[in-house]
Design a protein around this motif. Structure first.
Motif, short mmCIF file in Angstrom:
data_model
loop_
_atom_site.label_atom_id
_atom_site.label_comp_id
_atom_site.label_asym_id
_atom_site.label_seq_id
_atom_site.Cartn_x
_atom_site.Cartn_y
_atom_site.Cartn_z
N GLU A 110 0.71 -1.34 0.03
CA GLU A 110 0.18 -0.03 0.10
C GLU A 110 1.03 1.02 -0.13
OE1 GLU A 110 -4.06 -1.41 2.23
OE2 GLU A 110 -2.32 -0.84 3.46
N ARG A 111 0.34 2.26 -0.43
CA ARG A 111 0.91 3.53 -0.52
C ARG A 111 -0.09 4.59 -0.50
NH1 ARG A 111 4.89 6.48 -4.98
NH2 ARG A 111 6.20 7.95 -3.33
N THR A 112 -0.66 4.54 0.69
CA THR A 112 -1.62 5.72 1.02
C THR A 112 -1.14 7.20 1.15
OG1 THR A 112 -2.66 4.07 2.39
CG2 THR A 112 -3.39 6.10 2.67
N GLY A 113 -1.99 8.05 0.39
CA GLY A 113 -1.30 9.37 0.40
C GLY A 113 -0.18 9.60 -0.45
N GLY A 114 0.40 8.47 -1.11
CA GLY A 114 1.45 8.69 -2.09
C GLY A 114 2.69 9.12 -1.55
N THR A 115 2.81 8.82 -0.14
CA THR A 115 4.21 9.14 0.54
C THR A 115 5.05 7.71 0.82
OG1 THR A 115 3.02 9.43 2.62
CG2 THR A 115 3.56 11.26 1.40
N TYR A 116 4.73 7.22 2.01
CA TYR A 116 5.53 6.03 2.46
C TYR A 116 4.68 4.85 2.11
CZ TYR A 116 2.40 5.42 6.17
OH TYR A 116 1.27 5.28 7.09
N SER A 117 5.42 3.78 1.89
CA SER A 117 4.69 2.64 1.33
C SER A 117 4.91 1.56 2.40
CB SER A 117 5.16 2.11 -0.13
OG SER A 117 4.82 0.71 -0.32
N THR A 118 3.81 0.46 2.41
CA THR A 118 4.28 -0.73 3.36
C THR A 118 3.89 -1.81 2.46
OG1 THR A 118 1.83 -0.61 3.90
CG2 THR A 118 3.36 0.44 5.68
N LEU A 119 4.61 -2.94 2.61
CA LEU A 119 4.54 -4.31 2.28
C LEU A 119 4.10 -5.13 3.46
CD1 LEU A 119 4.82 -5.91 -0.40
CD2 LEU A 119 7.17 -6.16 0.33
N LYS A 120 3.25 -5.86 3.36
CA LYS A 120 2.55 -6.77 4.59
C LYS A 120 2.85 -8.30 3.80
CE LYS A 120 -1.64 -6.78 6.06
NZ LYS A 120 -2.78 -6.45 7.24
N VAL A 121 3.07 -9.07 4.63
CA VAL A 121 3.17 -10.57 4.22
C VAL A 121 2.51 -11.25 5.21
CG1 VAL A 121 4.70 -12.47 3.75
CG2 VAL A 121 5.41 -10.19 3.51
N GLN A 122 1.25 -11.73 4.91
CA GLN A 122 0.44 -12.46 5.86
C GLN A 122 -0.31 -13.60 5.11
OE1 GLN A 122 -3.11 -10.09 7.09
NE2 GLN A 122 -3.28 -11.09 8.95
N PRO A 123 -0.20 -14.79 5.65
CA PRO A 123 0.71 -15.32 6.74
C PRO A 123 2.09 -15.55 6.05
CG PRO A 123 -0.50 -17.04 6.13
CD PRO A 123 -0.93 -15.85 5.19
N ALA A 124 3.18 -15.19 6.80
CA ALA A 124 4.76 -15.66 6.25
C ALA A 124 4.97 -17.02 5.92
CB ALA A 124 5.64 -14.66 6.99
N GLU A 125 5.69 -17.29 4.91
CA GLU A 125 6.14 -18.72 4.70
C GLU A 125 7.66 -18.62 4.63
OE1 GLU A 125 4.16 -21.41 4.63
OE2 GLU A 125 2.11 -20.60 4.65
N LEU A 126 8.21 -19.89 4.80
CA LEU A 126 9.69 -20.02 4.65
C LEU A 126 10.25 -19.36 3.70
CD1 LEU A 126 9.97 -23.64 6.07
CD2 LEU A 126 10.27 -21.42 7.43
N GLU A 127 9.79 -19.65 2.35
CA GLU A 127 10.28 -19.15 1.34
C GLU A 127 10.11 -17.59 1.06
OE1 GLU A 127 7.59 -21.07 1.33
OE2 GLU A 127 6.02 -20.52 -0.15
N ASP A 128 9.46 -16.95 2.01
CA ASP A 128 9.63 -15.55 1.81
C ASP A 128 10.61 -14.91 2.50
OD1 ASP A 128 6.14 -15.60 2.94
OD2 ASP A 128 6.95 -15.82 0.90
#
Lengths: 115, 112
Positions: free
Chosen positions: A68-86
């Motif tokens: 996500e990049r709400t407001g066009g400034t910072y961004s987040t990358l969420k991993v859910q649920p995480a797996e070993l290959e991530d």
């Protein structure tokens, strides 16, 4: 001028948990990219934002990844649920303008370890 | 899909010698190529770039050569120094997009 910053620098989580990575691009840069390097392999493109819009998300591995990049400034990358290959190093980069090609400036990366 | 490959995962050179790191790409339509240097704990840092209308470009102690016929790219570092020790990536701008396609990286080790 501050460069691209990423938080956290390291994250160790267990399989099945959720992790959120953050990227703050260089101020004024409309383009924001996420890349990932799995140990010993190439750096792979994940997705590209122009301001708050996803321009290209062709590299996202699967629907466990949400950027996500709400407001066009910072961004987040969420991993859910995480797996070993991530596990790997997640890089964020930013560039200015809409003319191809503008230099992409990379952050130091977040090293994610999934146990 | 497009791909970029590096010829050697590791290159060891003596301080003062010249280093050559090679890279191959798959898409003959590619028109922009970049070399990045990644030091430990840091992100990739731009070194030098070249467009497809050129076959050679020089910077400070670095030269990039592009051979479009065989789709080959190389980075030459003159008088290699300990501070040049890092992982070097070649990258190609994916045709008609803004995304970079990277190679696997070559670790350059400089010994005295």
């Amino acid at each position: 001028e501050a460069g691209v910053t990423q938080f956290p620098s390291h994250s160790v989580i267990e399989k099945g948990q959720t992790v959120t990575l953050r990227c703050d691009p260089i101020s004024g840069h409309d383009n924001l990219y996420w890349y990932r390097r799995v140990m010993g392999k190439e750096i792979k493109f994940l997705l590209h934002f122009v301001k708050e819009s996803k321009q290209d998300e062709s590299g996202m591995p699967n629907n466990r990844f949400l950027a996500e990049r709400t407001g066009g400034t910072y961004s987040t990358l969420k991993v859910q649920p995480a797996e070993l290959e991530d596990s790997g190093v997640y890089f964020c980069a930013s560039s200015q303008g809409f003319v191809t090609y503008n230099e992409q400036f990379f952050g130091p990366g977040t090293r994610l370890t999934v146990l | 899909g497009e791909s970029v490959g590096l010829h050697l995962p590791t290159l060891s050179v003596q301080e003062g010698d010249n280093s050559i790191i090679n890279c191959a790409y798959s898409n003959s339509a590619s028109d922009y190529f970049i070399w990045y240097k990644q030091e430990s704990g840091k992100g990739p840092q731009f070194i030098i770039d070249i467009r497809s209308n050129m076959d050679k470009r020089q910077g400070q102690r670095v030269t990039v050569l592009l051979n479009k016929t065989v789709k080959h790219l190389s980075l030459q570092i003159a008088a290699t120094q300990p501070g040049d020790s890092a992982v070097y990536f070649c990258a190609v701008l994916s045709y008609n997009t803004d995304k970079l396609i990277f190679g696997t990286g070559t670790r350059l080790q400089v010994f005295p």
